[in-house]
Design a protein around this motif. Structure first.
Motif, PDB file in Angstrom:
ATOM      1  N   ASP A 124     -51.928  72.582   6.209  1.00  0.00           N
ATOM      2  CA  ASP A 124     -52.390  71.216   6.359  1.00  0.00           C
ATOM      3  C   ASP A 124     -51.462  70.514   7.350  1.00  0.00           C
ATOM      4  OD1 ASP A 124     -50.114  71.057   4.891  1.00  0.00           O
ATOM      5  OD2 ASP A 124     -50.973  69.952   3.196  1.00  0.00           O
ATOM      6  N   PHE A 125     -51.619  69.199   7.505  1.00  0.00           N
ATOM      7  CA  PHE A 125     -50.875  68.443   8.521  1.00  0.00           C
ATOM      8  C   PHE A 125     -50.435  67.123   7.906  1.00  0.00           C
ATOM      9  CE2 PHE A 125     -50.683  65.252  11.840  1.00  0.00           C
ATOM     10  CZ  PHE A 125     -50.000  65.889  12.868  1.00  0.00           C
ATOM     11  N   THR A 126     -49.135  66.787   8.009  1.00  0.00           N
ATOM     12  CA  THR A 126     -48.634  65.534   7.434  1.00  0.00           C
ATOM     13  C   THR A 126     -47.552  64.950   8.338  1.00  0.00           C
ATOM     14  OG1 THR A 126     -46.945  66.717   6.131  1.00  0.00           O
ATOM     15  CG2 THR A 126     -49.060  66.247   5.046  1.00  0.00           C
ATOM     16  N   SER A 147     -55.420  73.594  14.064  1.00  0.00           N
ATOM     17  CA  SER A 147     -55.786  72.335  13.404  1.00  0.00           C
ATOM     18  C   SER A 147     -54.692  71.285  13.566  1.00  0.00           C
ATOM     19  CB  SER A 147     -56.064  72.584  11.918  1.00  0.00           C
ATOM     20  OG  SER A 147     -57.198  73.403  11.748  1.00  0.00           O
ATOM     21  N   ALA A 148     -53.428  71.712  13.564  1.00  0.00           N
ATOM     22  CA  ALA A 148     -52.325  70.765  13.755  1.00  0.00           C
ATOM     23  C   ALA A 148     -52.402  70.125  15.148  1.00  0.00           C
ATOM     24  CB  ALA A 148     -50.985  71.473  13.562  1.00  0.00           C
ATOM     25  N   GLU A 150     -55.129  69.728  16.910  1.00  0.00           N
ATOM     26  CA  GLU A 150     -56.284  68.829  16.914  1.00  0.00           C
ATOM     27  C   GLU A 150     -55.977  67.518  16.201  1.00  0.00           C
ATOM     28  OE1 GLU A 150     -59.434  71.202  15.262  1.00  0.00           O
ATOM     29  OE2 GLU A 150     -60.169  71.749  17.262  1.00  0.00           O
ATOM     30  N   GLU A 151     -55.169  67.568  15.142  1.00  0.00           N
ATOM     31  CA  GLU A 151     -54.768  66.339  14.458  1.00  0.00           C
ATOM     32  C   GLU A 151     -53.958  65.440  15.391  1.00  0.00           C
ATOM     33  OE1 GLU A 151     -55.376  64.939  11.599  1.00  0.00           O
ATOM     34  OE2 GLU A 151     -56.708  66.511  10.866  1.00  0.00           O
ATOM     35  N   ARG A 154     -56.171  63.567  17.718  1.00  0.00           N
ATOM     36  CA  ARG A 154     -56.814  62.404  17.107  1.00  0.00           C
ATOM     37  C   ARG A 154     -55.838  61.232  16.944  1.00  0.00           C
ATOM     38  NH1 ARG A 154     -60.141  66.464  14.548  1.00  0.00           N
ATOM     39  NH2 ARG A 154     -58.528  67.044  13.063  1.00  0.00           N
ATOM     40  N   LYS A 155     -54.558  61.523  16.807  1.00  0.00           N
ATOM     41  CA  LYS A 155     -53.567  60.465  16.594  1.00  0.00           C
ATOM     42  C   LYS A 155     -53.164  59.761  17.888  1.00  0.00           C
ATOM     43  CE  LYS A 155     -51.172  61.691  12.296  1.00  0.00           C
ATOM     44  NZ  LYS A 155     -51.192  60.305  11.750  1.00  0.00           N
TER      45      LYS A 155
END
Length: 720
Positions: A124-126, A147-148, A150-151, A154-155
């Protein structure tokens, strides 16, 4: 700071303003009663100002303030917190190297000359607040670099980031291809590799092939795939066990260098039920990780193959054809009983007890009068179906004779006439609306193709007239003669825990022989009888809720695909329901979720971030305000993690990501060199603020104030 003024239109207001001023002057050129010139000019100014201001607001004026500031560049810092980052290899302990880097002066220098944004990722990503290295937990059960990235997309806007630093061992094992994501990003990625890219001393169970279902009396085939590094020539033992009891073992000489080797087992299975097995290899001397030396799996052992009791009223083409068709089924055992004179069988006899009858899963009565099974046999048959057995009654000249007064009359999904009502001739079967998609009569995955196959079949040779189809039964096929007489041909229903089907026709041997004669095949006929046997013999729980997962045992970090199939009381798919799942582990509720309706009675959801253990999925389904039923499923998340499937660092992936994004790659000990390669120049950024004048209350208050002042003066002077 720059100030800009904007109107939706400039020319029109410029043309209107003189006209409005002229109108205001014309209005006050004379007054009644007359007033002083000074007061007239004052009132004229109020009227002109109000009109001009209203016109001005109609064209939505806007003020734009633009300011330019100098800011430090933004640098994103991605930290891999997966379990593989805690391994120890020839390069040392990865966690210690990571902690040392995060506490280094190089990172402090980077934070001083940039706006450093730190994030943690694994499966996951945090956001990551690095208060101290004690807050670093390497517990992620997978590595999803794609996915990290891509997150981060988006940020931040692409122009916001000056650079991205990825700190990882590159052992990606989840999600999208990180290289393809890196190629499309417009940010240079600087990758920092931790760990050894060489295979360490390690033995791994990398694959397991086995059938999810087996039958008692069979030998369960099992193929185990092994990989090893650093143990070339070592003889290892592969152990197959159940509940701690060793069942079998095989020896293999390891080849090393990461090559795959297969070891096979053939395990005899005798007891039915769900069996929990484990394959393991003893830990080698100096092995990197012992956690990938075992895997658990489950196999459902069915009681036996499908045993069918075929009872025929006499030798006939239909009997020969049906017996031959059923015997072509791989898992079907046919036990024929054929009547000769005086209701005696040529060989064998009808089961004398319920226990003997329950040795079969399906009983077929073909053109059989009641006189053959009158008394105890028909009562045994009724109880057999009530307890879950399948019953198929096929017509003929003697078919259904005397059944109206038999206990079987309550079992069948139709009501019967007294006497014999058999009609010979040619009867073309037609599907009803439910029959177009029912599992029994659906001959192809494509319903249109299935209907075409039915149309091609030759007509039947005779039918038995029945009284009616019971309200709770399903009519799948029928024949309507020229006079409008409606004859059911395939009807299905249920009785107790069992399923029942009636096919009051004969001459279906034509579906095989005649089709070959017209240069066709018997595919449609075979498929119909296969569907019939499968539908009548499938184990049927009273609960219409069937819960399943795509695997019985998952590796830690894998996503669990949970599926619920809903059926109505007659086992037809039930859609548009509300399905709630409560997930528990060791009796403690973990989470509750609602499944997505995927159509055809199928409801699904994907579960992630589950800690190792055995989980119970309690399912309750509702259709409107009525409870459909409830069911239960179980699966296991093993402690063997995806993170220990690939233990060596993947520097090649990190290098390619850096190359294709315009960044650089370095090892963890070379991290200090990155400061000279990052673009850390201060950036000039423009901040723009727009003010819509027409949306401000004080503007409207000004207009109202002008109008109110004019009105007050006019009233005081009593102007008309």
């Amino acid at each position: 700071m720059a100030l800009n003024f904007h109107l939706n239109s400039v020319i029109i207001p410029l043309l209107l303003l003189p006209i409005l001023v002229a109108l205001a002057w014309f209005f006050y050129r004379r007054t009644n009663p007359p007033i002083s010139r000074r007061l007239r000019r004052f009132l004229f100014a109020l009227r002109a100002a109000a009109l001009c201001l209203l016109t001005f607001l109609l064209f939505e004026p806007m003020l734009t303030f633009t300011s330019t500031v100098t800011e430090k560049p933004i640098v994103a810092f991605l930290v891999d917190c997966s379990q593989s980052m805690s391994l120890t290899d020839s390069q040392g302990n990865r966690q210690k190297q990571l902690v040392a880097l995060l506490a280094s002066s190089t990172l402090d220098s980077l934070a001083q000359c940039s706006r450093l944004k730190i994030f943690a990722f694994a499966d996951d990503f945090t956001d990551f607040d690095l208060v101290s290295t004690d807050s670093l937990f390497l517990t992620g059960q997978g590595t999803d670099i794609g996915s990290a990235l891509e997150e981060l997309e988006r940020k931040f806007e692409p122009e916001e980031l000056s650079g991205l630093i990825l700190l990882s061992d590159g052992a990606n094992n989840l999600g999208k291809d990180p290289l393809s994501v890196a190629k499309r990003m417009k940010v240079p990625i600087f990758t920092v590799g931790i760990g050894s890219p060489q295979g360490e001393r390690d033995i791994r169970l990398s694959g397991l092939l086995f059938p999810p279902v087996a039958y008692t009396g069979d030998r369960l085939p099992l193929e185990v795939t092994i990989q090893s590094w650093g143990y070339t020539g070592v003889r290892a033992t592969v152990i197959l066990s159940e509940k701690g009891e060793k069942l079998a073992q095989q020896y293999v000489t390891l080849t090393g260098e990461g090559r795959e080797q297969q070891v096979g087992f053939e395990l005899p299975v005798e007891k039915p039920g769900l069996h929990h097995y484990q394959v393991s290899i003893p830990v080698g001397e100096g092995e990197l990780s012992p956690k990938n030396n075992r895997q658990r799996f489950k196999v459902k052992i069915l009681d036996s193959r499908i045993r069918v009791l075929l009872v025929a009223g006499g030798p006939s083409p239909d009997f020969a054809f049906l017996r031959k068709t059923l015997e072509r089924g791989k898992d079907v055992e046919v036990h024929p009983l054929v009547i000769k004179k005086a209701n005696q069988f040529y060989q064998g006899k009808f089961p004398a007890s319920g226990k003997d009858l329950r040795e079969f899963k399906l009983v077929i009565l073909l053109d059989l009068p009641r006189s053959v099974i009158r008394g105890r046999p028909e009562r045994l048959l009724s109880e057999f179906v009530r307890q879950g057995g399948g019953l198929l009654v096929i017509g003929g000249e003697d078919g259904f004779r005397g059944y109206k007064k038999s206990p079987l009359a309550n079992v069948l999904p139709v009501t019967l006439r007294s006497g014999v009502f058999f009609r010979s001739g040619e009867f073309q079967l037609e599907l009803s609306a439910p029959g177009e998609r029912h599992p029994v009569t659906l001959l192809s995955e494509d319903p249109m193709e299935s209907q075409r196959m039915w149309v091609e079949l030759p007509p039947l040779a005779g039918v038995n007239r029945l009284e009616a189809v019971r309200p709770e039964a399903i009519l799948l096929a029928y024949y309507e003669d020229p006079t409008g007489t409606f004859l059911p041909l395939v009807v299905v229903g249920s009785y107790g825990k069992g399923r029942v089907m009636v096919a009051p026709f004969c001459g279906f041997w034509r579906w095989d022989l005649v089709m070959w004669g017209i240069v066709k095949t018997n595919r449609a006929s075979d498929k119909f009888w296969q569907n019939t046997v499968a539908w009548l013999t499938v184990p049927r729980d009273l609960s219409p809720v069937q819960v399943s997962t795509d695997k019985k045992v998952y590796r830690s970090g894998e996503k669990v695909n949970l599926q619920v199939q809903l059926y109505d009381p007659l086992a037809s798919p039930l859609s548009e329901a509300n399905v709630i799942v409560t997930l528990s582990r060791q009796g403690i509720k973990q989470r509750q979720l609602q499944l997505k309706d995927c159509g055809d009675g199928m409801y699904r959801s994907q579960l992630s971030k589950l800690v190792p253990g055995t989980y119970q999925a309690e399912v309750i389904a509702w259709k409107g305000n009525e409870k459909v039923g409830q069911g239960r499923g179980e699966f296991t998340v093993d402690q063997y993690s995806l993170e220990f499937q690939q233990t060596q660092a993947n520097y090649e992936l990190l290098k390619r990501m850096a190359y294709h994004s315009g960044g650089r790659f370095c090892r963890v000990e070379e991290f200090s060199r990155l400061l000279g390669q990052l673009d850390l120049k201060k950036q000039r950024r423009s901040h723009t603020r727009s003010v819509r004048l027409y949306s401000y209350p004080w503007i409207l208050a000004l207009v109202l104030g002008l109008i109110a002042t004019e009105w007050t003066v006019r009233r005081k002077r009593r102007l008309l």
